[in-house]
Motif scaffolding. Structure first.
Motif, PDB file in Angstrom:
ATOM      1  N   SER A  14       0.848  -1.210   0.000  1.00 38.62           N
ATOM      2  CA  SER A  14       0.000   0.000   0.000  1.00 38.62           C
ATOM      3  C   SER A  14       0.875   1.249   0.000  1.00 38.62           C
ATOM      4  CB  SER A  14      -0.906   0.049   1.228  1.00 38.62           C
ATOM      5  OG  SER A  14      -1.603  -1.146   1.341  1.00 38.62           O
ATOM      6  N   THR A  15       1.992   1.197   0.717  1.00 39.80           N
ATOM      7  CA  THR A  15       2.899   2.345   0.754  1.00 39.80           C
ATOM      8  C   THR A  15       3.472   2.588  -0.638  1.00 39.80           C
ATOM      9  OG1 THR A  15       3.447   1.665   3.009  1.00 39.80           O
ATOM     10  CG2 THR A  15       4.869   3.326   2.004  1.00 39.80           C
ATOM     11  N   ASN A 174      12.250  -4.028   0.373  1.00 36.95           N
ATOM     12  CA  ASN A 174      11.850  -3.022   1.369  1.00 36.95           C
ATOM     13  C   ASN A 174      12.404  -3.427   2.734  1.00 36.95           C
ATOM     14  OD1 ASN A 174      10.599  -0.960   2.762  1.00 36.95           O
ATOM     15  ND2 ASN A 174       8.561  -1.921   2.726  1.00 36.95           N
TER      16      ASN A 174
HETATM   17  N1  ATP Z   1      10.448   0.915   4.805  1.00 40.56           N
HETATM   18  C1  ATP Z   1       9.563   1.047   5.805  1.00 40.56           C
HETATM   19  N2  ATP Z   1       9.926   1.583   6.991  1.00 40.56           N
HETATM   20  C2  ATP Z   1       9.048   1.707   8.012  1.00 40.56           C
HETATM   21  N3  ATP Z   1       7.754   1.313   7.947  1.00 40.56           N
HETATM   22  C3  ATP Z   1       7.342   0.783   6.799  1.00 40.56           C
HETATM   23  C4  ATP Z   1       8.195   0.618   5.655  1.00 40.56           C
HETATM   24  N4  ATP Z   1       7.484   0.050   4.653  1.00 40.56           N
HETATM   25  C5  ATP Z   1       6.232  -0.104   5.132  1.00 40.56           C
HETATM   26  N5  ATP Z   1       6.139   0.327   6.414  1.00 40.56           N
HETATM   27  C6  ATP Z   1       4.950   0.280   7.301  1.00 40.56           C
HETATM   28  O1  ATP Z   1       4.572  -1.072   7.430  1.00 40.56           O
HETATM   29  C7  ATP Z   1       3.163  -1.193   7.515  1.00 40.56           C
HETATM   30  C8  ATP Z   1       2.671  -2.122   6.400  1.00 40.56           C
HETATM   31  O2  ATP Z   1       2.877  -1.456   5.150  1.00 40.56           O
HETATM   32  P1  ATP Z   1       1.743  -1.469   4.024  1.00 40.56           P
HETATM   33  O3  ATP Z   1       0.396  -1.230   4.624  1.00 40.56           O
HETATM   34  O4  ATP Z   1       2.211  -0.573   2.946  1.00 40.56           O
HETATM   35  O5  ATP Z   1       1.886  -2.995   3.589  1.00 40.56           O
HETATM   36  P2  ATP Z   1       0.893  -3.889   2.731  1.00 40.56           P
HETATM   37  O6  ATP Z   1       1.766  -4.870   2.036  1.00 40.56           O
HETATM   38  O7  ATP Z   1      -0.003  -3.045   1.907  1.00 40.56           O
HETATM   39  O8  ATP Z   1       0.077  -4.559   3.925  1.00 40.56           O
HETATM   40  P3  ATP Z   1      -1.250  -5.486   3.883  1.00 40.56           P
HETATM   41  O9  ATP Z   1      -0.808  -6.754   3.270  1.00 40.56           O
HETATM   42  O10 ATP Z   1      -1.569  -5.613   5.330  1.00 40.56           O
HETATM   43  O11 ATP Z   1      -2.277  -4.749   3.088  1.00 40.56           O
HETATM   44  C9  ATP Z   1       2.606   0.225   7.422  1.00 40.56           C
HETATM   45  O12 ATP Z   1       2.418   0.697   8.739  1.00 40.56           O
HETATM   46  C10 ATP Z   1       3.739   0.997   6.729  1.00 40.56           C
HETATM   47  O13 ATP Z   1       3.761   2.369   7.082  1.00 40.56           O
END
Ligand code: ATP
Ligand code: COD
Length: 199
Positions: A14-15, A174
């Motif tokens: 999502s990020t 990441n």
């Molecule tokens: N490089 C980073 N450093 C610190 N925090 C991070 C980093 N990358 C992601 N995060 C944090 O980790 C958490 C999970 O990230 P994100 O929601 O983007 O993942 P996702 O793969 O979309 O998750 P899901 O599978 O739960 O939908 C969020 O709180 C995000 O801010």
């Protein structure tokens, strides 16, 4: 251009999507579609109730997602039943959204299970976000209030890092700061949007 974006749970998809959106991409979010097709009053929810029983609903008549998660992430056969209901409905929604998406520019499809569903070769590029498993687990404990067992059972229902790398045209590791992540996403965006060299 159609780009598939995938990665394990809590890997940072999502990020990455948000950064791609800031850079100008249109985003289609697979998890959001998977939630919409089983909202209260939908034929999708009726099918889930038929397969899993009314005890899978909250008193308000919504899908009790934590409860269904406990069932399907501890029983592969039942997970397949759920996927057999939800995935075709999600693919229908994708097709409809895509038909109305702009025809120029970059459309990023955030598909958590792209490696598992075998549709990677329908995209012009596949971006994989990879995060160490221990970091994924720590994020799930922190953000979702799950036990380590919950987190590990969700991860073991998913493709491995190797399986995802096998479908990647662009890999985003990441394992650093958010600033590092942004810099890498910008690099990938530059590669995706580079104009073809003249023949
Ligand atoms: N490089 C980073 N450093 C610190 N925090 C991070 C980093 N990358 C992601 N995060 C944090 O980790 C958490 C999970 O990230 P994100 O929601 O983007 O993942 P996702 O793969 O979309 O998750 P899901 O599978 O739960 O939908 C969020 O709180 C995000 O801010
Ligand atoms: C079981 C359900 C109700 C649990 O809901 P919950 O709110 O706890 O999770 P949510 O839907 O937010 O999913 C969070 C993450 O779990 C992982 N996940 C979800 N479904 C699956 C699955 N079938 N296999 C492996 N991982 C999955 C993905 O990484 C996803 O990003 C829900 O995950 C579901 O309906 N799953 C089946 C549909 C599906 O496969 N969705 C994935 C995207 S198409």
């Amino acid at each position: 251009m159609r780009v598939g974006l995938t990665g394990g749970i809590a890997s940072g998809k999502s990020t990455v999507s948000e950064i791609f959106a800031e850079l100008g991409a249109v985003i289609i979010d697979g998890d959001k579609l998977a939630r919409e097709v089983v909202e209260r009053g939908t034929p999708g929810l009726a099918q889930v109730v038929e397969a899993f029983g009314p005890e899978i609903l909250t008193p308000d008549g919504d899908l009790d997602r934590p409860k269904l998660g406990q069932v399907v992430f501890n029983d592969e056969a039942r997970r397949k039943v759920l996927e057999g209901i939800v995935h075709p409905l999600v693919f229908e929604r994708y097709a409809a959204l895509e038909a109305s998406a702009p025809t120029d520019g970059v459309v990023v499809h955030d598909i958590p299970l792209l490696a598992e569903t075998g549709r990677a070769d329908t995209f012009d590029a596949v971006v994989v976000v990879e995060t160490p498993v221990e970091v994924q687990v720590e994020r799930m404990l922190r953000d979702r209030g799950w036990t380590r067992e919950d987190a590990e059972s969700r991860i073991s229902a998913q493709a491995t890092a190797e399986q995802r790398r096998a479908i990647a045209t662009h890999l985003i590791v990441n394992d650093g700061s958010l600033a590092d992540l942004r810099a890498r996403v910008e690099e990938v965006w530059a590669e995706l949007t580079a104009t073809e060299p003249a023949p």
